[in-house]
Design an enzyme around this catalytic site. Structure first.
Site, PDB file in Angstrom:
ATOM      1  N   CYS A 213       0.974  -1.205  -0.089  1.00 14.14           N
ATOM      2  CA  CYS A 213      -0.043   0.012  -0.054  1.00 14.14           C
ATOM      3  C   CYS A 213       0.795   1.143   0.086  1.00 14.14           C
ATOM      4  O   CYS A 213       0.745   2.283  -0.823  1.00 14.14           O
ATOM      5  CB  CYS A 213      -0.776  -0.002   1.183  1.00 14.14           C
ATOM      6  SG  CYS A 213      -2.165   1.176   1.140  1.00 14.14           S
ATOM      7  N   CYS A 214       1.944   1.418   0.983  1.00 17.32           N
ATOM      8  CA  CYS A 214       2.775   2.534   0.878  1.00 17.32           C
ATOM      9  C   CYS A 214       3.486   2.652  -0.586  1.00 17.32           C
ATOM     10  O   CYS A 214       3.839   3.785  -0.913  1.00 17.32           O
ATOM     11  CB  CYS A 214       3.765   2.327   2.118  1.00 17.32           C
ATOM     12  SG  CYS A 214       3.243   2.797   3.869  1.00 17.32           S
ATOM     13  N   CYS A 323       7.984   3.903   5.745  1.00 18.44           N
ATOM     14  CA  CYS A 323       7.353   3.523   4.421  1.00 18.44           C
ATOM     15  C   CYS A 323       8.078   3.209   3.144  1.00 18.44           C
ATOM     16  O   CYS A 323       7.668   3.014   2.243  1.00 18.44           O
ATOM     17  CB  CYS A 323       6.296   4.770   4.302  1.00 18.44           C
ATOM     18  SG  CYS A 323       6.867   6.195   3.950  1.00 18.44           S
TER      19      CYS A 323
HETATM   20 FE1  SF4 Z   1      -1.321   2.879   2.841  1.00 14.86          FE
HETATM   21 FE2  SF4 Z   1       0.768   3.316   3.923  1.00 14.86          FE
HETATM   22 FE3  SF4 Z   1      -1.192   5.116   3.840  1.00 14.86          FE
HETATM   23 FE4  SF4 Z   1      -1.095   3.469   5.452  1.00 14.86          FE
HETATM   24  S1  SF4 Z   1       0.305   5.106   5.403  1.00 14.86           S
HETATM   25  S2  SF4 Z   1      -2.813   4.162   4.244  1.00 14.86           S
HETATM   26  S3  SF4 Z   1      -0.270   1.537   4.403  1.00 14.86           S
HETATM   27  S4  SF4 Z   1      -0.237   4.399   2.044  1.00 14.86           S
END
Ligand code: SF4
Length: 355
Positions: A213-214, A323
Site C-alpha cells: 500500500c505504501c 514507509c
Molecule cells: Fe496505505 Fe501506507 Fe497510507 Fe497506510 S500509510 S494508508 S499503508 S499508504
C-alpha cells in the site's frame, strides 16, 4: 520483465554515501553504492540505462530477498564506444555528486536552516523539489522558503487517505503563502488492483500488504514527483527516531540526487518555537497528541514519553515503521522488479545496496 540466475564476477568503485567517501572495493555493504559485474547463466534482453531507463535497471534477489537494485552501465558484448563513454560519464557524475555533497555538508552545517535553504538553492543547479506532508517540520521549511523568496517546486503526495485536518491545512497554507502546491496522486489502476486484492483497509492484515500500500500510494508517486530533479528538500530531523540518527544536512539519495535536510540538527522543540514565533499554520492534530502525521488509518496520537514515530503503523514492530519514502530498502520486497539484464553474457551495474 525477465529473471535469470547469475553470479557477481567483480566489484569496483564502492562509495559509502553516509561518509561521502570511497569505501573498500572488496564488498558492497548495506547502503553502499558501487559497480558490480554480473555473469548470467543465460542471456536476457536489456538495455544500457542511459539509452533506455525503462529496460536499463535491475534488481538483485539473493536467497529470495531483494538485496539491491541498480542501473545497467554496460553490457558484456557491448563494443559500441559511444555507449561505454556514456556509462563512464555516469560513473564520473557519481564522483562529482559525492564531491558536491561533501562540500555542501561542510558549508551548510554551521548555518541557520533558512540560510542553508538559500545557499542550497543557489548552489545546486537544476530542478529542486520540496516535498511536504504539512507536518510541523515541513510547514516551518515552507515558511523559511517563502521568507527568502526561493522559487522551487513544492509538491505533496496525496495518498487519498489523509486526515480532513491535513486537507484543510493544505488549503490554508496555499492561501497564506499565495502559492499552488503541486499534488501527485497514486495511479488509479494500482489503487483499484490493491483494493480488489487486499480490501480497502487490507494494509492492517500483513506487513507485506502494508508495504504494498505504501509503495503504491506513496513511493511510486514520489518517484514521479522527483523525476528530473537534482535536489530534494525534506523535513527530516536526526532525533526523530533511531532510524534517522545518521541524517546529514546533505546526503545522496538512492535516486542519484542530493537530499537536503535543513532541519537535520534541530529538536522538535526548536521547530515548535520557530513555528510559534513566526505564526506558521500548523495541523491542529499536533495539539491532540499526533506528532508524526501521515495517512489517517495508519496514524494515532502518542502518549507522553513515547517515541515521536510511535503513532505510525503502531500495530507493527518498531524496526519496521518506515514507509520507504526516505530509503527504498525500507520498502523491502516492494522494490519494483525491473528486468534483469544483458543481451548475452555479462553486465556492469551501479548497485545501490549491499548484497
Ligand atoms: Fe496505505 Fe501506507 Fe497510507 Fe497506510 S500509510 S494508508 S499503508 S499508504
Amino acid at each position: 520483465m525477465a529473471e535469470q540466475r547469475g553470479k557477481i564476477a567483480a566489484i569496483d568503485n564502492v562509495i559509502d554515501p553516509g561518509e561521502l567517501a570511497k569505501a573498500a572495493p572488496s564488498e558492497l555493504a548495506r547502503n553502499h553504492i558501487g559497480e558490480i559485474e554480473i555473469e548470467l547463466a543465460q542471456p536476457v534482453g536489456a538495455d544500457v540505462y542511459v539509452q533506455n531507463p525503462r529496460t536499463g535497471r535491475l534488481v538483485l534477489d539473493v536467497a529470495g530477498r531483494i538485496a539491491g537494485g541498480g542501473l545497467i552501465l554496460s553490457l558484456g558484448a557491448d563494443t559500441d564506444r559511444g555507449r561505454h563513454k556514456e556509462a563512464q560519464d555516469l560513473v564520473a557524475d557519481g564522483d562529482s555528486l559525492i564531491a558536491l555533497a561533501a562540500r555542501l555538508n561542510g558549508s551548510l552545517a554551521p548555518l541557520h536552516p533558512r540560510e542553508r535553504l538559500e545557499r542550497f538553492c543557489r548552489e545546486v543547479a537544476g530542478k529542486i523539489v520540496f516535498t511536504t506532508s504539512f507536518g510541523l517540520e515541513d510547514q516551518a521549511i515552507l515558511h523559511m522558503l517563502r521568507e527568502c523568496s526561493v522559487d522551487l517546486d513544492v509538491v505533496t503526495i496525496d495518498t487519498g487517505r489523509l486526515f480532513p485536518e491535513t486537507y484543510a491545512l493544505w488549503a490554508e497554507t496555499e492561501r497564506k503563502y499565495g502559492l499552488r502546491i503541486r499534488a501527485v496522486y497514486p495511479q488509479q489502476g494500482s489503487v483499484e488492483a490493491f483494493v480488489e486484492q487486499y480490501g480497502i483497509d487490507g494494509f492492517y492484515d500483513t506487513h507485506d500488504a502494508r508495504l504494498r500500500c505504501c509503495h503504491m500510494r506513496k513511493i511510486e508517486p514520489l518517484s514521479r514527483a522527483l523525476a528530473g530533479a537534482s535536489g530534494w528538500i525534506v523535513g527530516l530531523r536526526a532525533d526523530q527516531s533511531d532510524h534517522r540518527q545518521e541524517t546529514k544536512v546533505v546526503s545522496i539519495d538512492e535516486r542519484g540526487l542530493l537530499k537536503f535536510s535543513p532541519l537535520f540538527d534541530w529538536s522538535r522543540q526548536d521547530v515548535q518555537s520557530y513555528a510559534k514565533n513566526n505564526q506558521v499554520p500548523l495541523n491542529p492534530l499536533h495539539d491532540r497528541g499526533f506528532v508524526s502525521i501521515g495517512c489517517a488509518p495508519c496514524t494515532r496520537a502518542i502518549a507522553p514519553g513515547e517515541p515521536e514515530r510511535a503513532g505510525r503503523w503502531w500495530w507493527e514492530e518498531d524496526a519496521k515503521r518506515e514507509c520507504g519514502l526516505h530509503s527504498r530498502r525500507d520498502a523491502g520486497d516492494m522494490v519494483e522488479r525491473a528486468p534483469l539484464a544483458p543481451a548475452d553474457t555479462a553486465i556492469k551495474g551501479g548497485n545501490s545496496s549491499g548484497a
